[in-house]
Design an enzyme around this catalytic site. Structure first.
Site, PDB file in Angstrom:
ATOM      1  CB  CYS A 386       2.536  -3.024   4.531  1.00 17.71           C
ATOM      2  SG  CYS A 386       2.553  -2.484   2.819  1.00 17.71           S
ATOM      3  CG  HIS A 515      -1.149  -5.821   4.191  1.00 20.73           C
ATOM      4  ND1 HIS A 515      -1.218  -4.897   5.201  1.00 20.73           N
ATOM      5  CD2 HIS A 515      -0.803  -5.135   3.080  1.00 20.73           C
ATOM      6  CE1 HIS A 515      -0.948  -3.694   4.734  1.00 20.73           C
ATOM      7  NE2 HIS A 515      -0.687  -3.814   3.442  1.00 20.73           N
ATOM      8  CD  GLU A 517      -2.480  -7.094   7.803  1.00 21.02           C
ATOM      9  OE1 GLU A 517      -1.388  -7.699   7.828  1.00 21.02           O
ATOM     10  OE2 GLU A 517      -2.597  -5.922   7.389  1.00 21.02           O
TER      11      GLU A 517
HETATM   12  N1  GLN Z   1       2.502   3.484   1.956  1.00 20.53           N
HETATM   13  C1  GLN Z   1       3.318   2.344   1.741  1.00 20.53           C
HETATM   14  C2  GLN Z   1       3.381   1.960   0.267  1.00 20.53           C
HETATM   15  O1  GLN Z   1       2.601   2.396  -0.516  1.00 20.53           O
HETATM   16  C3  GLN Z   1       2.839   1.174   2.567  1.00 20.53           C
HETATM   17  C4  GLN Z   1       1.486   0.688   2.190  1.00 20.53           C
HETATM   18  C5  GLN Z   1       0.840  -0.168   3.235  1.00 20.53           C
HETATM   19  O2  GLN Z   1       1.213  -0.129   4.397  1.00 20.53           O
HETATM   20  N2  GLN Z   1      -0.168  -0.909   2.849  1.00 20.53           N
HETATM   21  O3  GLN Z   1       4.244   1.205  -0.128  1.00 20.53           O
END
Ligand code: GLN
Length: 539
Positions: A386, A515, A517
């Site tokens: 992410c 994600h 994970e």
């Molecule tokens: N802050 C980033 C976004 O909002 C990444 C979010 C995250 O890592 N879950 O896109």
């Protein structure tokens, strides 16, 4: 017929009630039953999405996009099923629903009261989750500990259920037995007090899971049995273990599963936990290690290091390592050190692989970017999750495409070169201060390009993964990034959003907008983590 087992905490929090719940579920599954689990969080927040991970631990995300407590992650990993919004109850959600119904005149002119209407709403949610998941057993973990003001209405719901369907409801108290070093003896009194307090809520536990550093011996079992109105067989010894995946096996040593079935008057339908035991035995036999560094920022509180903020990442690394015949040695690396002293980067050489996990805001971001650059230039396997992907794109734009001012709009609102930009609908939501539950959340499809690392991992072209973000790779810069060698190996077909980016000519350099994970299970490790660990082992 559905049976309900409430899991309640005694003495103190943090003794593994969530994993105990997941383990009970695993044991019952092993005996041939279908199981689902619900987490009740007594806080007023509607969901976990608005909380800081240092405050709350990881924010887990389900397929349907619910931002919830990390325990749902434990349930999914143990039960190997995917859960939804119905498996998560908070005070905020319950009150929101009751007030909404009241406004719609659904109480038909009655005075709407905290009791019974709040517990009744809780009960209807519990039953709904059981029906939806077609479960023989519904496990309900009540957050917090007995005696707290906050969870009283949930205990009242549990008591009401017991009084209306006594043959279908069971209470398990997961309590803590300290062994104070100055005394050198395991003490049962706090647990006795917890049971008394639970009794004042009209609840008698049927089983006590006695959590402690050490196994609970006969004299202490006798005491608990006498003072807490339980049979000896109802006290399950639950000493600290090396791995959380040992816990179902440990509970079974005291025959927890049979005891539960006996109390409900039912017979087991299947044979116990064979595959699980095989996996755990294999894991304990592994000798080879792989050294993984996690560059993040949500683990330092005062003098203590928290591991909860990245719990699914940690578990996914373990699952993938076992699949590769090794055990991971994981080190937490604070991102901010790399901006304070760039020399610290050299130490990254000692790792076999580096992960930059998800995150929010600008703190630590420049440090992560430096760490990513170091991994790219020194051919250290790198996996970005992410925010990790977004910062890898920024790093590549700055240092390979020579776009010195490249950045993410999350880091700089007036960015000149926003290679990562806020998604248009998210910009509107942010302006209107609509923060709760509004990110791009939950499962979305992604098409994988053949001949890439991503394809090597997944071995298929259509996948679905879970998201939680507002920012995204800016397609205006996509050609430039691709011309310089970055491969956009996974793209969302509906909105043409980049979901995976990777670099060729590197042992492993890959980032995902989603994600991965969240979907890794011990029996079914995530393919991208498996590839990452494989590459790390080669280093
Ligand atoms: N802050 C980033 C976004 O909002 C990444 C979010 C995250 O890592 N879950 O896109």
């Amino acid at each position: 017929m559905t049976r309900y087992i409430f899991i309640i905490g005694g003495v103190m929090s943090g003794v593994g009630k969530g994993v105990a719940t997941a383990s009970i579920g695993k044991i019952l599954q092993g005996k041939g039953f279908s199981v689902t689990a619900i987490k009740i969080d007594p806080y007023v927040n509607v969901d976990a999405g608005t909380m800081n991970p240092i405050e709350h631990g990881e924010i887990f995300v389900t397929d349907d996009g619910t931002e919830c407590d990390q325990d749902l992650g434990n349930y999914e990993r143990f039960l190997e099923r995917s859960l939804s919004s119905d498996n998560y109850i908070t005070t905020g959600r319950v009150y929101e629903a009751v007030i909404h119904k009241e406004r719609n005149l659904e109480y038909e002119g009655k005075c709407v009261e905290v009791v019974p209407h709040i517990p009744e709403e809780v009960i209807s949610r519990i039953k709904r989750a059981g029906q939806k998941d077609k479960a023989d057993f519904v496990l309900i973990e009540i957050g917090g500990t007995v005696g707290e003001y906050q969870n009283m209405l949930f205990l009242e719901a549990a008591r009401m259920m017991k009084s209306s369907i006594p043959e279908s409801v069971l209470f398990v108290l997961v309590s803590y037995l300290p062994v104070p070093h100055m005394i050198g003896e395991m003490k049962t009194k706090p647990t006795q007090t917890a049971v008394r307090t639970l009794n004042t809520a009209g609840i008698q536990p049927d089983i006590i899971i006695a959590r402690s550093e050490l196994p609970v011996d006969e004299p202490r079992k006798n005491k608990l049995s006498l003072f807490c109105n339980l049979n000896l067989a109802d006290i399950i010894s639950a000493p600290d273990v090396e791995s959380i995946y040992d816990i179902p096996i440990n509970f079974e040593q005291d025959k927890l599963g049979d005891r539960i079935l006996e109390k409900f008057g039912i017979k087991r339908k299947g044979q116990d936990l064979r595959e699980w035991r095989r996996l755990v035995a294999k894991m304990h036999g592994l000798k080879k290690t792989v050294r993984i560094g996690i560059v993040g920022k949500y683990f330092q509180t005062g003098n203590f290091t928290l591991m909860d903020s990245y719990i699914s990442v940690l578990e996914a690394i373990k699952h993938a390592s076992w699949a590769n015949g090794c055990i991971p040695e994981i080190t937490w690396l604070s991102a901010e050190q790399y901006t304070r002293s760039p020399k610290a980067l050299e130490a990254l050489q000692e790792f076999d692989g580096i992960i930059v996990p998800g995150g929010f805001g600008s703190r630590g971001a420049e440090g992560k970017i430096r760490a990513i650059q170091f991994c790219r230039e020194n051919k250290i396997p790198f996996f970005g999750l992410c925010l990790g992907l977004q910062l890898a794109v920024v790093e590549f734009a700055r240092n390979v495409c020579d776009l010195k001012d490249a950045t993410s709009r999350e880091l700089k609102a007036r960015a000149k070169i926003p290679v990562i930009d806020v998604m248009p609908e998210q910009e509107v939501l942010l302006k209107e201060k609509k923060y709760g539950g509004t990110m791009r959340l939950g499962a979305y499809d992604c098409i994988i390009q053949k001949g890439t690392k991503a394809f090597t991992a997944y071995q298929k072209t259509k996948i679905s993964e879970r998201h939680r973000h507002r920012y995204e790779l800016n397609n205006e810069y996509r050609d430039e990034l691709e011309e310089a060698g970055m491969i956009m190996s996974g793209v969302n077909p509906d909105r043409n959003l980049v979901e995976i980016a990777e670099l060729p000519n590197h042992p492993f350099f890959l980032g995902t907008q989603f994600h991965p994970e969240f979907k890794s299970h011990p029996m079914n490790p995530h393919p991208l983590f498996v590839e990452f660990i494989k590459a790390s082992l080669k280093k």
